[in-house]
Scaffold this motif. Structure first.
Motif, PDB file in Angstrom:
ATOM      1  N   LYS A 129       0.848  -1.191   0.000  1.00  0.00           N
ATOM      2  CA  LYS A 129       0.000   0.000   0.000  1.00  0.00           C
ATOM      3  C   LYS A 129       0.881   1.238   0.000  1.00  0.00           C
ATOM      4  CE  LYS A 129      -3.824  -2.196   2.446  1.00  0.00           C
ATOM      5  NZ  LYS A 129      -4.829  -2.108   3.539  1.00  0.00           N
ATOM      6  N   GLY A 130       0.300   2.349  -0.423  1.00  0.00           N
ATOM      7  CA  GLY A 130       1.057   3.584  -0.443  1.00  0.00           C
ATOM      8  C   GLY A 130       0.418   4.598  -1.375  1.00  0.00           C
ATOM      9  N   LEU A 131       1.256   5.320  -2.112  1.00  0.00           N
ATOM     10  CA  LEU A 131       0.752   6.352  -3.014  1.00  0.00           C
ATOM     11  C   LEU A 131       1.279   6.113  -4.423  1.00  0.00           C
ATOM     12  CD1 LEU A 131       1.208   9.483  -0.716  1.00  0.00           C
ATOM     13  CD2 LEU A 131      -0.958   8.399  -1.354  1.00  0.00           C
ATOM     14  N   CYS A 132       0.396   6.231  -5.407  1.00  0.00           N
ATOM     15  CA  CYS A 132       0.804   6.045  -6.798  1.00  0.00           C
ATOM     16  C   CYS A 132       1.418   7.340  -7.328  1.00  0.00           C
ATOM     17  CB  CYS A 132      -0.391   5.621  -7.648  1.00  0.00           C
ATOM     18  SG  CYS A 132      -1.595   6.928  -7.953  1.00  0.00           S
ATOM     19  N   PRO A 133       2.160   7.284  -8.415  1.00  0.00           N
ATOM     20  CA  PRO A 133       2.843   8.469  -8.956  1.00  0.00           C
ATOM     21  C   PRO A 133       1.910   9.652  -9.167  1.00  0.00           C
ATOM     22  CG  PRO A 133       3.587   6.502 -10.090  1.00  0.00           C
ATOM     23  CD  PRO A 133       2.474   6.074  -9.184  1.00  0.00           C
ATOM     24  N   LEU A 136       1.050  11.206  -5.867  1.00  0.00           N
ATOM     25  CA  LEU A 136       2.254  11.837  -5.334  1.00  0.00           C
ATOM     26  C   LEU A 136       2.470  13.204  -5.977  1.00  0.00           C
ATOM     27  CD1 LEU A 136       4.991   9.060  -5.003  1.00  0.00           C
ATOM     28  CD2 LEU A 136       4.127  10.586  -3.217  1.00  0.00           C
TER      29      LEU A 136
ATOM     30  N   GLN B 118       8.166   4.558  -9.303  1.00  0.00           N
ATOM     31  CA  GLN B 118       7.674   5.902  -8.995  1.00  0.00           C
ATOM     32  C   GLN B 118       6.715   5.919  -7.812  1.00  0.00           C
ATOM     33  OE1 GLN B 118       8.598   8.484 -11.061  1.00  0.00           O
ATOM     34  NE2 GLN B 118       9.020   7.606 -13.084  1.00  0.00           N
ATOM     35  N   PHE B 119       6.510   4.757  -7.213  1.00  0.00           N
ATOM     36  CA  PHE B 119       5.503   4.655  -6.156  1.00  0.00           C
ATOM     37  C   PHE B 119       6.120   4.883  -4.784  1.00  0.00           C
ATOM     38  CE2 PHE B 119       1.804   2.645  -8.348  1.00  0.00           C
ATOM     39  CZ  PHE B 119       2.365   2.568  -9.609  1.00  0.00           C
ATOM     40  N   LYS B 120       5.303   5.424  -3.884  1.00  0.00           N
ATOM     41  CA  LYS B 120       5.733   5.536  -2.488  1.00  0.00           C
ATOM     42  C   LYS B 120       5.065   4.410  -1.693  1.00  0.00           C
ATOM     43  CE  LYS B 120       5.768   8.509   1.561  1.00  0.00           C
ATOM     44  NZ  LYS B 120       5.094   9.648   2.232  1.00  0.00           N
ATOM     45  N   THR B 122       4.194   2.415   1.589  1.00  0.00           N
ATOM     46  CA  THR B 122       4.117   2.642   3.032  1.00  0.00           C
ATOM     47  C   THR B 122       3.849   1.348   3.800  1.00  0.00           C
ATOM     48  OG1 THR B 122       1.774   3.182   2.806  1.00  0.00           O
ATOM     49  CG2 THR B 122       3.321   5.009   2.813  1.00  0.00           C
ATOM     50  N   GLU B 123       3.397   0.317   3.104  1.00  0.00           N
ATOM     51  CA  GLU B 123       3.051  -0.917   3.798  1.00  0.00           C
ATOM     52  C   GLU B 123       3.249  -2.104   2.882  1.00  0.00           C
ATOM     53  OE1 GLU B 123      -0.881  -0.803   5.690  1.00  0.00           O
ATOM     54  OE2 GLU B 123      -0.972  -2.973   5.412  1.00  0.00           O
TER      55      GLU B 123
END
Lengths: 147, 147
Positions: A129-133, A136, B118-120, B122-123
């Motif tokens: 899980k996280g944030l996509c480009p 971001l 390019q992704f951040k 987090t999990e």
DNA sequence: GTTCCTGCAAAAGCTTTGCAGAAGA
DNA sequence: TCTTCTGCAAAGCTTTTGCAGGAAC
């Protein structure tokens, strides 16, 4: 992706699933649209073409598909189950901002694990899980505007 | 595992969580019992000692714990969320026969992936499904009896 | 005194079940 | 004809929300 009636019918009968109109339509949607749709998404997409369609039928259909190994059920969303026509080993990334699920390559069988010697493994999942480009980018733009 | 009131209180205050009686009790249960309990499990365990306890409080408490990084939420069960006090990187194995969840060692950061440059992230989660040694044994015994 | 927490009641949302009629083999 | 599938209505479950009283600081 190719999705002729013949192709879809064969996909179903190959797995001992009767090729009903509804099942063909659901399978067609999965091939055409790709991604990781929810039951509701499929329902809303097909409902206009099949006015009599019930959500229960989508549930039934997807259960059958999963049981027969035609699609994969993905339990990455907190609330809704998602379904994936891509069967090859891959991981899933959930963007927590926009909710989109992305596939990424991961050779699951090569993951070094320890402590499961006596276990029979039938399913392997990797999800991040996280944030996509996109999200971001939007976040960084917003920060700039605030300055 | 050690779980004195002082230890538990410190764990909470360290994360800026007010050490209410209910929160201490929930945290104590997580340390004492270990494993991957559901909200209902925790509720049924604590309810006798705290007659006024509400399930809503368990939900609130666990949300706070997860938000503050004190426990991990595990979405491996199809119906209920589970909670894990063990924070170190590890995978989860769900036995589809008895429903038990086992931890196993996996160095998640060393998993070779491709397509998330390019992704951040987090999990990271790794979960397998299948049959645990116990259930495998029982199944083979049943088969022998049937012969 | 002010903020935060607890717990009751109710609602929300996804999914399943029972059943009768329709469709398919 | 006989099995299977569809879809309506209702129920089942987990989880969330609104709110009032109570606890903590």
């Amino acid at each position: 992706m190719e999705a002729s009636i013949e192709f879809l019918t064969k996909k179903l009968t190959n797995r001992d699933i009767r090729p009903s109109y509804q099942r063909i339509k659901v399978l067609e949607y999965l091939y055409r649209k790709g991604g990781h749709p929810t039951v509701d998404e499929i329902f809303r997409a097909l409902s206009p073409d099949i006015p009599s369609l019930s959500k229960v039928t989508i549930y039934n259909t997807l259960h059958t598909f999963v049981e027969m190994g035609l699609v994969r059920a993905i339990d990455i969303d907190d609330t809704e189950m998602r379904y994936d026509i891509t069967l090859s080993n891959h991981g899933h990334f959930l963007c927590e901002a926009c909710g989109t699920i992305f596939n990424f390559e991961v050779n699951i069988d090569q993951i070094p694990i320890e402590g499961l010697n006596q276990f029979k493994i039938t399913e392997k999942n990797v999800y991040f899980k996280g944030l996509c480009p996109n999200c971001l980018n939007q976040l960084s733009h917003r920060k700039k505007e605030q300055k």
